[in-house]
Design a protein around this motif. Structure first.
Motif, PDB file in Angstrom:
ATOM      1  N   GLN A  77       0.832  -1.211   0.000  1.00 48.60           N
ATOM      2  CA  GLN A  77       0.000   0.000   0.000  1.00 48.60           C
ATOM      3  C   GLN A  77       0.864   1.257   0.000  1.00 48.60           C
ATOM      4  OE1 GLN A  77      -0.082  -2.435   2.259  1.00 48.60           O
ATOM      5  NE2 GLN A  77      -2.164  -2.936   2.903  1.00 48.60           N
ATOM      6  N   ALA A  92       0.821   4.076  -2.774  1.00 48.79           N
ATOM      7  CA  ALA A  92       0.369   5.430  -2.411  1.00 48.79           C
ATOM      8  C   ALA A  92       1.387   6.472  -2.857  1.00 48.79           C
ATOM      9  CB  ALA A  92       0.152   5.530  -0.901  1.00 48.79           C
ATOM     10  N   GLN A 139       1.284   9.139  -6.523  1.00 46.30           N
ATOM     11  CA  GLN A 139       1.374  10.589  -6.434  1.00 46.30           C
ATOM     12  C   GLN A 139       2.586  11.142  -7.175  1.00 46.30           C
ATOM     13  OE1 GLN A 139      -0.963  12.299  -5.534  1.00 46.30           O
ATOM     14  NE2 GLN A 139      -1.945  11.694  -3.643  1.00 46.30           N
ATOM     15  N   PRO A 168      -4.841   5.734  -3.126  1.00 46.29           N
ATOM     16  CA  PRO A 168      -4.244   5.666  -1.781  1.00 46.29           C
ATOM     17  C   PRO A 168      -5.280   5.784  -0.657  1.00 46.29           C
ATOM     18  CG  PRO A 168      -3.050   7.192  -3.168  1.00 46.29           C
ATOM     19  CD  PRO A 168      -4.299   6.841  -3.908  1.00 46.29           C
ATOM     20  N   SER A 169      -6.429   6.394  -0.931  1.00 49.22           N
ATOM     21  CA  SER A 169      -7.412   6.549   0.151  1.00 49.22           C
ATOM     22  C   SER A 169      -8.202   5.270   0.386  1.00 49.22           C
ATOM     23  CB  SER A 169      -8.370   7.703  -0.147  1.00 49.22           C
ATOM     24  OG  SER A 169      -9.361   7.290  -1.064  1.00 49.22           O
ATOM     25  N   ARG A 176      -4.326   3.730   7.942  1.00 48.99           N
ATOM     26  CA  ARG A 176      -4.941   4.545   6.867  1.00 48.99           C
ATOM     27  C   ARG A 176      -4.520   6.007   6.903  1.00 48.99           C
ATOM     28  NH1 ARG A 176     -10.917   3.336   6.560  1.00 48.99           N
ATOM     29  NH2 ARG A 176     -10.062   1.325   5.933  1.00 48.99           N
ATOM     30  N   TYR A 232      -1.954   7.551   4.335  1.00 44.33           N
ATOM     31  CA  TYR A 232      -2.443   8.571   3.418  1.00 44.33           C
ATOM     32  C   TYR A 232      -1.622   9.858   3.525  1.00 44.33           C
ATOM     33  CZ  TYR A 232      -5.667  10.773   0.278  1.00 44.33           C
ATOM     34  OH  TYR A 232      -6.191  11.403  -0.826  1.00 44.33           O
ATOM     35  N   ALA A 289       0.944   9.725   1.120  1.00 44.10           N
ATOM     36  CA  ALA A 289       0.464  10.015  -0.228  1.00 44.10           C
ATOM     37  C   ALA A 289       0.372  11.535  -0.426  1.00 44.10           C
ATOM     38  CB  ALA A 289      -0.899   9.367  -0.453  1.00 44.10           C
TER      39      ALA A 289
END
Ligand code: BGC
Length: 507
Positions: free
Chosen positions: A283, A287, A291, A410-411, A419, A423, A426
């Motif tokens: 993840q 993320a 970006q 990413p969300s 989370r 995030y 990100a």
């Protein structure tokens, strides 16, 4: 229209989520998304303001002089580190702020984080509109940056958490839709105020207060996400909110799943440390990479500097601002395409189609400029119009792909335990690379000249390959089931999750 979404995550049995699209959820989504307006307005306004003579004369006389010397090199006339710092200081501040915002988001909720965002932003606006020296300008922009860092952290998470799974993509993209509307409105404002002398730029910067006030007032009336309430041990409120936003009392399965996610999250005392574990690698990498790639499409070379870019190729002031308005409309309309398609055709399809379209248009723009734009000439009218058409085609493909999906993916991929922390990486990667592009683009254009477009083209090839091999599809997967259904199934990423599990079991 009620929709049943099958979910078989969690320990054991298959469950059904009854996910209505309630008016309440839609209204909350629309209100929260106004955070995107602030971000977008900022992106759009600085390019316009930094090409206005009154503004340049007052704060950047050197650039002003150079801009008006007929013989100055086309590709270099706006190259000035201080001018770029005006644009980019916001992103540095937002980078740092997003980590603080992640803590605020977890401890005090998504809603309060949005309120804080609007307050920082409003103070920044006042300083900017009243600026009498560079210090006021830069400090104002830093405060705007803190506002953006807070809003960009809280809003997409909020949207992904309140959305019923089958429209999560669409609801989340309301944020990006507002970003594009913000850019578009800023482009129009730039166009209209450029003829108000000598204070048009103050009006342009001051109007940023409108979206901030909207978020400030709006965030007082919207719901908190059930996840955030339950995470903060307000179980009854969380359950009630879940029933309210889903428009049904039959929310047990979803409630249990959130509860389960919260229990797991509670065991994780230090989310940032946890993020560094191998099992968070998939993840985290996705993320950050989403970006970084979003920025290396080169979109902000156009968004920030469209008026400057169009002046570079020979448009006069008004015509160049007007061209920026045109790209702004294309940006908004193409984002709507994404809202409609993202939960149907999926994330990967949109990203890959866009890579093809962006590559062709970047190379074509680079080719045209290489052949036609030398240091001191102007492009012929016909050729310049072609450049604008190509820029629009480029912007449209970005707008239905890397723009919204850079925020959406990413969300929705981190487990609750990591989370907000994940995030934050990100958001801060986005800000870091937005900063890099904002700070470097004008100098890069001065040195690489038309080659800058080939530079971005090369990145687009890399990102296409990345999507093909490493980006799993997340369409229609409930947010708290990603590990089971996505990461554990992926040919490459599953080794990170599996190894961690194997390790746990062998202890
Ligand atoms: C990006 C911005 C960009 C905007 C363009 C956003 O998703 O993060 O950097 O300027 O899209 O619409």
């Amino acid at each position: 229209m009620p929709a049943m979404v099958v979910s078989n995550a969690g320990p054991g049995a298959a469950k059904k989520f009854e996910g209505k699209i309630t008016i309440y959820v839609v209204i909350c989504g629309i209100i929260a998304a106004t955070g995107g307006l602030m971000f977008g307005y900022d992106i759009g306004i600085s390019g316009g303001v930094t090409s206005m003579d009154d503004f340049l004369e007052e704060f950047f006389p050197v650039v002003y002089e150079r801009k008006h010397k007929a013989k100055e090199d086309n590709y270099c006339k706006f190259d000035n580190q201080n001018l770029q710092l005006f644009t980019s200081s916001l992103y540095l501040a937002a980078l740092v702020a997003s980590f603080v915002a992640s803590k605020v988001c977890t401890k005090h909720g998504r809603r309060l984080t949005m309120q804080a965002a609007s307050i920082f932003f409003l103070v920044g606006v006042i300083l900017n509109a009243a600026a009498v020296n560079i210090a006021m300008l830069i400090i104002g922009r830093i405060l705007l940056g803190v506002g953006v860092g807070f809003a960009n952290q809280a809003v997409p998470l909020f949207l992904s958490e309140i959305a019923p799974v089958h429209i999560r993509g669409a609801l989340n993209i309301l944020f990006q839709l507002d970003v594009t509307i913000g850019i578009f409105v800023a482009n129009i404002v730039n166009y209209l105020v450029s003829n108000i002398h000598p204070w048009g730029w103050r009006l342009a910067l001051g109007l940023a207060g409108v979206p901030a006030s909207m978020l400030c007032l709006g965030s007082m009336v919207i719901a908190e996400t059930p996840t955030s309430l339950i995470e903060r041990e307000m179980l009854m409120e969380g359950l009630a909110m879940l029933k309210k936003i889903r428009g049904t009392d039959n929310v047990d399965a979803e409630y249990e799943e959130i509860l389960h996610a919260c229990e797991m999250a509670r065991q994780v005392k230090q989310p940032f440390k946890n993020l560094m574990k191998r099992s968070s690698r998939p993840q985290l990498v996705i993320a950050i990479v989403m970006q970084v790639f979003q920025q290396f499409t080169g979109i902000n070379a156009i968004m920030f500097y469209a008026p400057v870019l169009f002046q570079t190729i020979g448009f006069k002031n008004d015509a160049s601002l007007l061209s920026a308005v045109i790209t702004g409309i294309v940006n908004v309309l193409s984002t709507v395409v994404s809202v409609v398609l993202v939960d149907k055709v999926g994330r990967r399809f949109l990203l890959l189609e866009a890579c093809g379209q962006m590559l062709i248009t970047q190379v074509a723009i680079g080719g045209i400029l290489l052949v036609n734009l030398k240091a001191t000439n102007e492009l012929g009218h016909g050729v310049a119009v072609w450049v604008v058409v190509l820029v629009c085609l480029f912007v449209s493909s970005f707008a239905w792909s890397w723009g919204p999906l850079g925020w959406l993916i990413p969300s929705e991929t981190f487990p609750l335990a990591t989370r907000t922390a994940g995030y934050a990486f990100a958001v801060s990667s986005n800000m870091l690379f937005t900063f890099v592009i904002a700070q470097a683009f004008l100098s890069m254009m001065c040195h690489l000249r038309a080659g800058i477009f080939f530079f971005f083209g090369a990145w687009i090839v890399v990102m296409g390959l990345f999507v093909i091999f490493f980006l799993p599809e997340t369409k229609n997967v409930p947010i708290d089931e990603m590990t089971e259904k996505v990461w554990k199934q992926h040919w490459f990423w599953k080794r990170f999750i599996d190894e961690e599990e194997t390790k746990k079991h062998s202890i």
